[in-house]
Write a protein that holds these residues in place. Structure first.
Motif, PDB file in Angstrom:
ATOM      1  N   ARG A 212       1.029  -1.181  -0.039  1.00  0.00           N
ATOM      2  CA  ARG A 212      -0.051  -0.096   0.039  1.00  0.00           C
ATOM      3  C   ARG A 212       0.913   1.146   0.086  1.00  0.00           C
ATOM      4  O   ARG A 212       1.579   1.519   0.830  1.00  0.00           O
ATOM      5  CB  ARG A 212      -0.922   0.038   1.111  1.00  0.00           C
ATOM      6  N   MET A 213       0.990   1.943  -1.076  1.00  0.00           N
ATOM      7  CA  MET A 213       1.796   3.095  -1.411  1.00  0.00           C
ATOM      8  C   MET A 213       1.382   4.254  -0.304  1.00  0.00           C
ATOM      9  O   MET A 213       0.224   4.556  -0.262  1.00  0.00           O
ATOM     10  CB  MET A 213       1.983   3.618  -2.778  1.00  0.00           C
ATOM     11  N   ILE A 214       2.424   4.994   0.248  1.00  0.00           N
ATOM     12  CA  ILE A 214       2.176   6.069   1.058  1.00  0.00           C
ATOM     13  C   ILE A 214       2.772   7.430   0.561  1.00  0.00           C
ATOM     14  O   ILE A 214       2.341   8.403   0.864  1.00  0.00           O
ATOM     15  CB  ILE A 214       2.331   5.623   2.457  1.00  0.00           C
ATOM     16  N   HIS A 215       4.073   7.145   0.238  1.00  0.00           N
ATOM     17  CA  HIS A 215       4.727   8.275  -0.329  1.00  0.00           C
ATOM     18  C   HIS A 215       5.551   8.089  -1.584  1.00  0.00           C
ATOM     19  O   HIS A 215       6.094   6.966  -1.870  1.00  0.00           O
ATOM     20  CB  HIS A 215       5.693   8.740   0.682  1.00  0.00           C
ATOM     21  N   ALA A 216       5.584   9.243  -2.335  1.00  0.00           N
ATOM     22  CA  ALA A 216       6.542   9.069  -3.383  1.00  0.00           C
ATOM     23  C   ALA A 216       7.748  10.294  -3.282  1.00  0.00           C
ATOM     24  O   ALA A 216       7.385  11.346  -2.817  1.00  0.00           O
ATOM     25  CB  ALA A 216       5.799   9.316  -4.802  1.00  0.00           C
ATOM     26  N   VAL A 217       8.946   9.863  -3.638  1.00  0.00           N
ATOM     27  CA  VAL A 217      10.132  10.896  -3.521  1.00  0.00           C
ATOM     28  C   VAL A 217      10.766  11.195  -4.661  1.00  0.00           C
ATOM     29  O   VAL A 217      11.222  10.194  -5.529  1.00  0.00           O
ATOM     30  CB  VAL A 217      10.973  10.224  -2.431  1.00  0.00           C
ATOM     31  N   ASP A 218      10.921  12.329  -5.035  1.00  0.00           N
ATOM     32  CA  ASP A 218      11.386  12.694  -6.630  1.00  0.00           C
ATOM     33  C   ASP A 218      12.972  13.030  -6.244  1.00  0.00           C
ATOM     34  O   ASP A 218      13.498  12.682  -5.223  1.00  0.00           O
ATOM     35  CB  ASP A 218      10.704  14.008  -7.025  1.00  0.00           C
ATOM     36  N   SER A 219      13.348  13.357  -7.387  1.00  0.00           N
ATOM     37  CA  SER A 219      15.140  13.477  -7.511  1.00  0.00           C
ATOM     38  C   SER A 219      15.600  14.503  -6.579  1.00  0.00           C
ATOM     39  O   SER A 219      16.801  14.505  -6.316  1.00  0.00           O
ATOM     40  CB  SER A 219      15.458  13.816  -8.965  1.00  0.00           C
ATOM     41  N   ASN A 220      14.468  15.375  -6.430  1.00  0.00           N
ATOM     42  CA  ASN A 220      15.080  16.399  -5.205  1.00  0.00           C
ATOM     43  C   ASN A 220      15.009  16.215  -3.826  1.00  0.00           C
ATOM     44  O   ASN A 220      15.003  16.930  -3.067  1.00  0.00           O
ATOM     45  CB  ASN A 220      14.312  17.691  -5.523  1.00  0.00           C
ATOM     46  N   ASN A 221      14.529  14.809  -3.635  1.00  0.00           N
ATOM     47  CA  ASN A 221      14.400  14.277  -2.121  1.00  0.00           C
ATOM     48  C   ASN A 221      13.106  15.047  -1.548  1.00  0.00           C
ATOM     49  O   ASN A 221      12.989  15.110  -0.374  1.00  0.00           O
ATOM     50  CB  ASN A 221      15.557  14.695  -1.360  1.00  0.00           C
ATOM     51  N   THR A 222      12.323  15.461  -2.408  1.00  0.00           N
ATOM     52  CA  THR A 222      10.892  15.853  -1.996  1.00  0.00           C
ATOM     53  C   THR A 222       9.961  14.839  -1.963  1.00  0.00           C
ATOM     54  O   THR A 222       9.722  14.180  -2.895  1.00  0.00           O
ATOM     55  CB  THR A 222      10.524  17.117  -2.776  1.00  0.00           C
ATOM     56  N   SER A 223       9.213  14.774  -0.781  1.00  0.00           N
ATOM     57  CA  SER A 223       8.220  13.596  -0.611  1.00  0.00           C
ATOM     58  C   SER A 223       6.803  14.061  -0.786  1.00  0.00           C
ATOM     59  O   SER A 223       6.544  15.244  -0.164  1.00  0.00           O
ATOM     60  CB  SER A 223       8.437  12.796   0.717  1.00  0.00           C
ATOM     61  N   LYS A 224       6.040  13.233  -1.469  1.00  0.00           N
ATOM     62  CA  LYS A 224       4.498  13.928  -1.365  1.00  0.00           C
ATOM     63  C   LYS A 224       3.532  12.588  -1.174  1.00  0.00           C
ATOM     64  O   LYS A 224       4.125  11.591  -1.510  1.00  0.00           O
ATOM     65  CB  LYS A 224       4.067  14.452  -2.577  1.00  0.00           C
ATOM     66  N   PRO A 225       2.587  12.700  -0.441  1.00  0.00           N
ATOM     67  CA  PRO A 225       1.677  11.427  -0.139  1.00  0.00           C
ATOM     68  C   PRO A 225       1.154  10.990  -1.548  1.00  0.00           C
ATOM     69  O   PRO A 225       0.466  11.767  -2.349  1.00  0.00           O
ATOM     70  CB  PRO A 225       0.512  12.021   0.805  1.00  0.00           C
ATOM     71  N   VAL A 226       0.963   9.751  -1.705  1.00  0.00           N
ATOM     72  CA  VAL A 226       0.213   8.974  -2.743  1.00  0.00           C
ATOM     73  C   VAL A 226      -0.509   8.011  -2.311  1.00  0.00           C
ATOM     74  O   VAL A 226      -0.564   7.655  -0.920  1.00  0.00           O
ATOM     75  CB  VAL A 226       1.452   8.537  -3.610  1.00  0.00           C
ATOM     76  N   ASN A 227      -1.138   7.218  -3.201  1.00  0.00           N
ATOM     77  CA  ASN A 227      -2.105   5.935  -2.798  1.00  0.00           C
ATOM     78  C   ASN A 227      -2.009   5.196  -4.096  1.00  0.00           C
ATOM     79  O   ASN A 227      -1.146   5.171  -4.952  1.00  0.00           O
ATOM     80  CB  ASN A 227      -3.637   6.275  -2.398  1.00  0.00           C
ATOM     81  N   GLY A 228      -2.703   4.049  -3.629  1.00  0.00           N
ATOM     82  CA  GLY A 228      -2.563   2.808  -4.816  1.00  0.00           C
ATOM     83  C   GLY A 228      -1.997   1.690  -3.995  1.00  0.00           C
ATOM     84  O   GLY A 228      -1.426   1.679  -2.819  1.00  0.00           O
ATOM     85  N   ARG A 229      -2.191   0.466  -4.629  1.00  0.00           N
ATOM     86  CA  ARG A 229      -1.404  -0.693  -4.312  1.00  0.00           C
ATOM     87  C   ARG A 229      -0.703  -1.299  -5.527  1.00  0.00           C
ATOM     88  O   ARG A 229      -0.892  -1.066  -6.608  1.00  0.00           O
ATOM     89  CB  ARG A 229      -2.571  -1.691  -3.802  1.00  0.00           C
ATOM     90  N   LEU A 230       0.620  -1.926  -5.091  1.00  0.00           N
ATOM     91  CA  LEU A 230       1.596  -2.465  -5.825  1.00  0.00           C
ATOM     92  C   LEU A 230       1.707  -3.994  -5.763  1.00  0.00           C
ATOM     93  O   LEU A 230       1.954  -4.425  -4.460  1.00  0.00           O
ATOM     94  CB  LEU A 230       2.846  -1.722  -5.899  1.00  0.00           C
ATOM     95  N   LEU A 231       1.991  -4.708  -6.439  1.00  0.00           N
ATOM     96  CA  LEU A 231       2.555  -6.116  -6.211  1.00  0.00           C
ATOM     97  C   LEU A 231       3.869  -6.177  -6.358  1.00  0.00           C
ATOM     98  O   LEU A 231       4.651  -5.853  -7.455  1.00  0.00           O
ATOM     99  CB  LEU A 231       1.970  -7.242  -7.451  1.00  0.00           C
ATOM    100  N   VAL A 232       4.682  -6.692  -5.356  1.00  0.00           N
ATOM    101  CA  VAL A 232       6.093  -6.561  -4.896  1.00  0.00           C
ATOM    102  C   VAL A 232       6.361  -8.117  -5.124  1.00  0.00           C
ATOM    103  O   VAL A 232       5.874  -8.910  -4.560  1.00  0.00           O
ATOM    104  CB  VAL A 232       6.542  -6.244  -3.898  1.00  0.00           C
ATOM    105  N   MET A 233       7.283  -8.537  -6.081  1.00  0.00           N
ATOM    106  CA  MET A 233       7.970  -9.913  -6.258  1.00  0.00           C
ATOM    107  C   MET A 233       9.609  -9.853  -5.986  1.00  0.00           C
ATOM    108  O   MET A 233      10.280  -9.255  -6.808  1.00  0.00           O
ATOM    109  CB  MET A 233       7.904 -10.192  -7.489  1.00  0.00           C
TER     110      MET A 233
END
Length: 696
Positions: free
Chosen positions: A124-145
């Motif tokens: 369950r995704m909670i944050h996305a971090v860009d190349s400038n090390n800036t974090s923003k809240p996100v949502n959605g689900r991802l399958l990890v293998m």
């Protein structure tokens, strides 16, 4: 025929039918049609509310009911579209896939499943971090293998937080005809993307960030499963016990699952209404003494409610057990309020609540099978019982259980044939056989989980082992009987809908004594028979070739008028890869036991092989070859990064199709895509759909 309405199927008795139907239709529309202007949907919902309010004014008294109905059903339809659409990546700007992130942070959203080479879990995704090390809240689900490494297998659990590089890809589509659609399966769980990581590609940065109740229930389940492991001495008995009682099927062997599946008793291993009902009956009996005190009935109902929902959470909250939990909750409320319930309306109420909370469940196979089975029991069982039921109580019980099994099996039949293409012939006998042992196992298992006294646990363990093994051995015996299961049944959506209509008209005909419904049933039956015969004739006369996508291996098939030959590098037709990727297609045309199996080549060394199929010639090319000595070929399968120049192959085989299969490296694939992009005679099989060649 039954002369009275014993089912009470009028809309006044089942008022939730129309709202649930409108909501379901809206969910289906929202699922299959992307809504570009999803932001307008709340406006439509508001307009529907206004229409509902206006319909109550005196000025609208002449058509108040019609206005209210129109507004309400449009509201439910639009609500269904909106609920299923709001979490799509294409309509949700805060979805992690729409962020330009270099790193992603997510919480493990379920217990990881350990495979031989991978560890899989939803994130369950909670944050996305860009190349400038800036974090923003996100949502959605991802399958990890997560690729396993025996030297560095970090233990991850529910609620752990990990950070990793953004290497997400689309979930994999089916690569062969009629292969299991894993992408659709994941989409129904609101997962559109996947990510493959090695053990050094992520970092755990926190833990305990999941849902508190789920976290504690999973922790309790682990402890209880450890008790079962301690006191059950047979491994297979342990696997079945934790599947039956806790809904944990990951450790059950495939052969054991097949024994249950091929006898129509797989529901025993799926924690569902049966299991919840047994818990409810046990608690009702044990707590009945509370009825003697003031407010005792209320206290009993509250305690049962808490324990039932604790069990629902403990077993993973799958659609069948959620449905059972909600239905029993309504039943408990009716006991407290002293109100009589209409069972079908209660079933619809549970469906309405689940779909409002999780609309994607409508497309879940377990949800569909669960509700179809209960609907069959509620509708067909009373009619069968009214037609004939013995007065002798010792004979009455098995007859009623047969009726329940028949009703459930008939109503799940359209779904089972559509999704699985098989039918267990001895389902009735198998269900009668497993009924008593599964109940005993359930109650003994509950006692083992609840009583922490060592000597009693040892006794319960010794009792459970032989009962479970006896049950499984009995089902294996039934599964091995001649014609125990019909495989390879061709069944599409048209046939499933028609069969469902046949069952519906049958119920209406017998419930109301309506001959028109009987005529409609016969018309549908005639159409289903004609349609099925037409499909069977087409398949029996089909001619064609297949080069299946089986990664780095080979599976080449020729299908001709009810016969099939399979050339493959696999050593058995029962190889898991063939059963998953090839046989679902081949068994449409011919029974598995009638497929001519030919093992070719060696996986350890390079070889070239010519295969003649009728007038078609195939060349499997793995080693360097003298072009001048070659004959005419219709198809050349280029394998294992061999040293032959593709330009020379195109020159010598002007009328042949060159297949670049999955045994070649990505370097070869990239080169072909770059240099031969517009060459029609080259087909990239790697990461693409199987090569299908219709006709002679």
């Amino acid at each position: 025929m039954v002369k009275t309405d014993i089912l009470q199927l009028s809309f006044s008795k089942v008022p939730l039918f129309k709202p649930v139907l409108a909501l379901a239709i809206g969910i289906v529309f929202g699922k299959w049609y992307d809504l570009i202007h999803i932001a307008y949907l709340p406006c439509v919902i508001v307009c529907c509310f206004i229409l509902l309010i206006v319909s109550q004014f005196k000025i609208c008294s002449n058509f108040r009911k019609q206005l209210f109905s129109i507004g309400f059903y449009i509201l439910m339809f639009v609500l269904g579209m909106w609920l299923i659409s709001i979490n799509k990546p294409t309509t949700d700007p805060s979805h992690f896939a729409n962020s330009n992130a270099s790193q992603l942070i997510g919480v493990v959203d379920d217990e990881p499943v350990f495979k031989e080479k991978t560890i899989r879990f939803p994130l369950r995704m909670i944050h996305a971090v860009d190349s400038n090390n800036t974090s923003k809240p996100v949502n959605g689900r991802l399958l990890v293998m997560l690729l396993r490494d025996s030297l560095f297998d970090q233990v991850l659990g529910y609620g752990d937080v990990i950070v990793f590089q953004n290497k997400i890809t689309d979930t994999s589509a089916p690569l062969n005809p009629y292969e299991f659609d894993y992408r659709s399966y994941l989409t129904n769980k609101q997962i559109w993307y996947q990510c493959i990581l090695n053990v050094t590609g992520y970092k755990k940065i926190a833990e305990g960030k999941g849902n508190f109740l789920i976290d504690k229930s999973l922790e309790l389940r682990k402890k209880l499963m450890a008790r079962f492991k301690q006191y059950l001495h047979n491994e297979e008995a342990f696997q079945i016990a934790i599947a039956l009682i806790f809904g944990y099927r990951s450790e059950v062997e495939v052969s054991t699952m097949d024994a249950f599946r091929n006898t129509g008793t797989i529901h025993v291993l799926s924690v569902s209404g049966l299991h919840v009902s047994l818990v409810f009956l046990l608690l009702s009996y044990l707590l009945k003494i509370l009825d003697r005190i003031k407010y005792g009935k209320l206290i009993r109902c509250v305690l049962i409610f808490i324990v039932i929902w604790g069990y629902v959470i403990l077993t993973g909250m799958s659609p069948p057990i959620m449905r059972a939990g909600i239905m029993i909750s309504f039943f408990i409320v009716s006991i407290i309020s002293k109100r009589r319930q209409i069972a079908v309306n209660t079933l619809l109420a549970s469906a309405l609540l689940i779909l409002l909370l999780s609309p994607q469940y409508l497309f879940d196979v377990g949800f569909q099978l669960s509700y179809a089975a209960i609907l069959g029991i509620l509708l067909l069982f009373p009619i069968l019982k009214d037609l004939w039921c013995p007065s002798n109580r010792w004979l009455k019980l098995p007859v009623e259980y047969c009726y329940v099994s028949i009703a459930a099996q008939l109503f799940t039949l359209p779904f089972a044939l559509y999704y699985f293409g098989q039918f267990p012939l001895y389902f009735l006998f198998a269900n009668l056989f497993i009924a008593l042992p599964s109940t005993i196992i359930m109650y003994l298992g509950i006692l083992l989980a609840a009583i922490p006294i060592d000597i009693l646990s040892v006794i319960l363990g010794y009792l459970l082992d032989p009962i479970i093994l006896f049950s499984v051995d009995g089902l294996r015996f039934i599964a091995q009987l001649p014609m125990s299961v019909f495989h390879g049944i061709i069944w599409d959506a048209v046939q499933s809908i028609t069969l469902s209509l046949i069952l519906l008209f049958l119920i209406l005909a017998f419930n109301y004594g309506n001959k028109r419904m009987l005529v409609m049933m016969m018309i549908c039956l005639f159409f289903l028979s004609s349609y099925s015969v037409a499909i069977r004739l087409f398949l029996n006369n089909y001619k064609g070739y297949r080069i299946y996508n089986v990664r780095s291996s080979i599976a080449l098939a020729n299908i001709k008028q009810g016969k099939a030959i399979l050339w493959t590098t696999f050593d058995s037709i029962n190889h898991p890869t063939l059963k998953y990727a090839v046989l679902p297609d081949l068994t449409r045309y011919v029974r598995q036991e009638d497929v001519e199996f030919v093992n070719i080549l060696s996986v350890d060394k390079r070889m070239n092989l010519e295969i003649q199929i009728g007038e078609k010639r195939f060349l499997i090319l793995e080693d360097i070859i003298n072009m001048d000595s070659l004959s005419h070929y219709n198809c050349v399968i280029f394998r294992k990064n061999n040293k032959n120049e593709i330009t020379h192959l195109l020159k010598y085989f002007k009328h042949a199709t060159i297949i670049i299969d999955g045994s070649n490296s990505q370097r070869i694939i990239d080169m072909v895509e770059k240099d031969f992009l517009n060459t029609n005679s080259i087909y990239l099989l790697k990461n693409n759909f199987a090569y299908v060649w219709d006709g002679d």
